[in-house]
Design an enzyme around this catalytic site. Structure first.
Site, PDB file in Angstrom:
ATOM      1  N   THR A  96       6.017  -0.916  -3.898  1.00 49.20           N
ATOM      2  CA  THR A  96       7.387  -1.450  -3.969  1.00 49.20           C
ATOM      3  C   THR A  96       7.482  -2.292  -5.231  1.00 49.20           C
ATOM      4  O   THR A  96       6.815  -3.339  -5.328  1.00 49.20           O
ATOM      5  CB  THR A  96       7.693  -2.341  -2.743  1.00 49.20           C
ATOM      6  OG1 THR A  96       7.496  -1.563  -1.563  1.00 49.20           O
ATOM      7  CG2 THR A  96       9.123  -2.842  -2.783  1.00 49.20           C
ATOM      8  N   LYS A 171      14.943   1.467  -1.417  1.00 51.69           N
ATOM      9  CA  LYS A 171      14.036   0.561  -0.691  1.00 51.69           C
ATOM     10  C   LYS A 171      14.553  -0.892  -0.753  1.00 51.69           C
ATOM     11  O   LYS A 171      14.597  -1.605   0.252  1.00 51.69           O
ATOM     12  CB  LYS A 171      12.637   0.665  -1.327  1.00 51.69           C
ATOM     13  CG  LYS A 171      11.662  -0.423  -0.968  1.00 51.69           C
ATOM     14  CD  LYS A 171      10.899  -0.123   0.284  1.00 51.69           C
ATOM     15  CE  LYS A 171      10.032  -1.297   0.694  1.00 51.69           C
ATOM     16  NZ  LYS A 171       9.379  -1.135   1.940  1.00 51.69           N
ATOM     17  N   LYS A 246       9.255 -11.002  -1.117  1.00 48.20           N
ATOM     18  CA  LYS A 246       9.063 -10.190  -2.337  1.00 48.20           C
ATOM     19  C   LYS A 246      10.225  -9.201  -2.494  1.00 48.20           C
ATOM     20  O   LYS A 246      10.815  -9.076  -3.566  1.00 48.20           O
ATOM     21  CB  LYS A 246       7.732  -9.433  -2.244  1.00 48.20           C
ATOM     22  CG  LYS A 246       7.545  -8.420  -3.373  1.00 48.20           C
ATOM     23  CD  LYS A 246       6.381  -7.483  -3.145  1.00 48.20           C
ATOM     24  CE  LYS A 246       6.428  -6.356  -4.184  1.00 48.20           C
ATOM     25  NZ  LYS A 246       5.392  -5.361  -4.020  1.00 48.20           N
TER      26      LYS A 246
HETATM   27  P1  NAD Z   1      -2.789  -4.919  -0.843  1.00 46.18           P
HETATM   28  O1  NAD Z   1      -2.845  -6.190  -1.607  1.00 46.18           O
HETATM   29  O2  NAD Z   1      -3.462  -4.838   0.480  1.00 46.18           O
HETATM   30  O3  NAD Z   1      -3.375  -3.709  -1.743  1.00 46.18           O
HETATM   31  C1  NAD Z   1      -3.187  -3.609  -3.130  1.00 46.18           C
HETATM   32  C2  NAD Z   1      -4.501  -3.096  -3.701  1.00 46.18           C
HETATM   33  O4  NAD Z   1      -4.338  -2.857  -5.104  1.00 46.18           O
HETATM   34  C3  NAD Z   1      -5.646  -4.107  -3.561  1.00 46.18           C
HETATM   35  O5  NAD Z   1      -6.715  -3.488  -2.869  1.00 46.18           O
HETATM   36  C4  NAD Z   1      -6.011  -4.452  -5.004  1.00 46.18           C
HETATM   37  O6  NAD Z   1      -7.399  -4.689  -5.184  1.00 46.18           O
HETATM   38  C5  NAD Z   1      -5.574  -3.191  -5.727  1.00 46.18           C
HETATM   39  N1  NAD Z   1      -5.350  -3.364  -7.147  1.00 46.18           N
HETATM   40  C6  NAD Z   1      -4.608  -4.327  -7.783  1.00 46.18           C
HETATM   41  N2  NAD Z   1      -4.617  -4.103  -9.113  1.00 46.18           N
HETATM   42  C7  NAD Z   1      -5.376  -2.992  -9.323  1.00 46.18           C
HETATM   43  C8  NAD Z   1      -5.761  -2.277 -10.482  1.00 46.18           C
HETATM   44  N3  NAD Z   1      -5.384  -2.659 -11.702  1.00 46.18           N
HETATM   45  N4  NAD Z   1      -6.548  -1.179 -10.322  1.00 46.18           N
HETATM   46  C9  NAD Z   1      -6.944  -0.781  -9.089  1.00 46.18           C
HETATM   47  N5  NAD Z   1      -6.610  -1.430  -7.951  1.00 46.18           N
HETATM   48  C10 NAD Z   1      -5.832  -2.527  -8.076  1.00 46.18           C
HETATM   49  O7  NAD Z   1      -1.237  -4.563  -0.713  1.00 46.18           O
HETATM   50  P2  NAD Z   1      -0.544  -3.543   0.309  1.00 46.18           P
HETATM   51  O8  NAD Z   1      -0.115  -4.270   1.527  1.00 46.18           O
HETATM   52  O9  NAD Z   1      -1.419  -2.321   0.410  1.00 46.18           O
HETATM   53  O10 NAD Z   1       0.792  -3.196  -0.496  1.00 46.18           O
HETATM   54  C11 NAD Z   1       0.781  -2.287  -1.584  1.00 46.18           C
HETATM   55  C12 NAD Z   1       2.230  -2.020  -1.974  1.00 46.18           C
HETATM   56  O11 NAD Z   1       2.926  -1.480  -0.850  1.00 46.18           O
HETATM   57  C13 NAD Z   1       2.996  -3.268  -2.409  1.00 46.18           C
HETATM   58  O12 NAD Z   1       3.839  -2.928  -3.486  1.00 46.18           O
HETATM   59  C14 NAD Z   1       3.800  -3.626  -1.158  1.00 46.18           C
HETATM   60  O13 NAD Z   1       4.988  -4.333  -1.460  1.00 46.18           O
HETATM   61  C15 NAD Z   1       4.095  -2.246  -0.607  1.00 46.18           C
HETATM   62  N6  NAD Z   1       4.368  -2.221   0.848  1.00 46.18           N
HETATM   63  C16 NAD Z   1       3.576  -2.915   1.714  1.00 46.18           C
HETATM   64  C17 NAD Z   1       3.848  -2.871   3.074  1.00 46.18           C
HETATM   65  C18 NAD Z   1       2.977  -3.613   4.073  1.00 46.18           C
HETATM   66  O14 NAD Z   1       3.392  -3.747   5.229  1.00 46.18           O
HETATM   67  N7  NAD Z   1       1.798  -4.086   3.689  1.00 46.18           N
HETATM   68  C19 NAD Z   1       4.917  -2.111   3.551  1.00 46.18           C
HETATM   69  C20 NAD Z   1       5.693  -1.377   2.647  1.00 46.18           C
HETATM   70  C21 NAD Z   1       5.397  -1.443   1.289  1.00 46.18           C
END
Ligand code: NAD
Length: 294
Positions: A96, A171, A246
């Site tokens: 997102t 979204k 966010k």
């Molecule tokens: P998270 O923090 O659990 O996972 C993000 C991952 O990205 C981490 O493991 C981090 O180490 C990795 N990362 C960051 N920079 C990196 C790079 N340069 N190279 C490789 N890996 C890298 O977050 P999440 O909850 O999985 O959310 C991910 C996305 O999904 C976000 O944009 C969030 O807004 C969206 N989202 C989350 C949810 C939810 O309920 N968690 C729901 C819908 C959408």
């Protein structure tokens, strides 16, 4: 798209980890990378081949998927991997992020002769684990058609919203509606309490009347009427407050750059910021009812 295609998955966190695991379960060959060694190890245990870098992950991939925290991470990773990506590969960003960064990511890909789709999701970690996510996609129709079989392995509803950035726009608009409607439902219950009306009575009336909405009928912010809602487990997420804030902040950035008036979106952002500042980082967003009561 045949399941012999190779997929690179970058960002194996709370969402990306189970999404990549579902691609493996569906029979795709998945190579993953994450900066976090523990997330990479967890993905490996689910059958994802671990790469030593993002460039290493993408080099044989027909489809590259990113699932990262914010626009700057997506643009950074795409910039890093584009030169190493195979000709003809499709890049799909499921994070997102802000609409401007999503459009910039598309432009980066097309500048390298590659194709791209923005495909953010709703459904949370439960949806990622159960392969029941909704994908909102922006990009060309042909790229959407190519992506569909891959997205179907991770989700239940796949919607083509329009050109580059349209998935992120959908979204952000949806989640602004959600933030505002949750506050409206919480205020309704807080007022009912002061008026001596029971939670169940308000629920029974509003859930079948003009006040009906998802925040009430699926995610009721008081315990009782909807046993599966976070209110029944002391507001454990669910959808954590920092993620709601966010998305609301993204909606306000988008409103400002597009010149749209969103006064309730602005107020909801302010109220969720106050809720977060009061120590709600681990609370579900429906827990804001406690702050509104006081
Ligand atoms: P998270 O923090 O659990 O996972 C993000 C991952 O990205 C981490 O493991 C981090 O180490 C990795 N990362 C960051 N920079 C990196 C790079 N340069 N190279 C490789 N890996 C890298 O977050 P999440 O909850 O999985 O959310 C991910 C996305 O999904 C976000 O944009 C969030 O807004 C969206 N989202 C989350 C949810 C939810 O309920 N968690 C729901 C819908 C959408």
């Amino acid at each position: 798209m045949s399941k012999t295609v190779s997929i690179a998955f970058i960002g194996l966190g709370n969402m990306g980890g189970p999404m990549a695991a579902n691609l493996v379960k569906a029979g795709f060959q998945v190579t993953g990378f994450d900066l976090s060694a523990s997330h990479l190890d967890q993905a490996k245990a689910q059958g994802v081949a671990a790469a030593s870098s993002a460039q290493d992950a993408v080099k044989a991939a027909d489809v590259v998927i990113t699932m990262l925290p914010a626009g700057k991470h997506v643009l950074g990773v795409w910039q890093d991997v584009l030169a190493a990506t195979k000709a003809g590969a499709l890049l799909i960003d499921c994070s997102t992020i802000d609409v401007e960064s999503a459009r910039a990511a598309h432009a980066l890909a097309t500048g390298h002769g590659l194709t791209a789709l923005d495909a953010p999701v709703s459904g949370g970690v439960g949806g990622a684990q159960g392969a029941t996510l909704t994908f909102m996609c922006g990009g060309a129709t042909t790229d959407f058609a190519r992506a569909r079989p891959v997205l179907e392995a991770m989700g239940k509803k796949i919607v083509h919203c329009g050109e580059a950035g349209a998935g992120q726009a959908a979204k952000i608009c949806n989640n602004m509606i959600l933030g505002i409607s949750m506050i409206a439902v919480c205020e309704g219950f807080a007022l009912a309490e002061k008026l001596g009306l029971s939670h169940q009575a308000l629920f029974d009336v509003a859930s079948t009347s003009s006040g009906q909405c998802w925040s009430l009928t699926t995610y009721c912010p008081v315990p009782g009427p909807v046993p599966t809602s976070p209110a029944n487990r002391d507001y454990q997420p669910g959808f954590a407050t920092p993620l709601m804030l966010k998305d609301l902040a993204l909606s306000q950035d988008a409103a400002q750059s597009a010149g749209a008036q969103t006064p309730l979106g602005a107020k909801a952002t302010e109220l969720y910021q106050r809720f977060l500042d009061s120590g709600a980082s681990e609370k579900d967003f429906s827990g804001i009812i406690a702050m509104l009561r006081s």
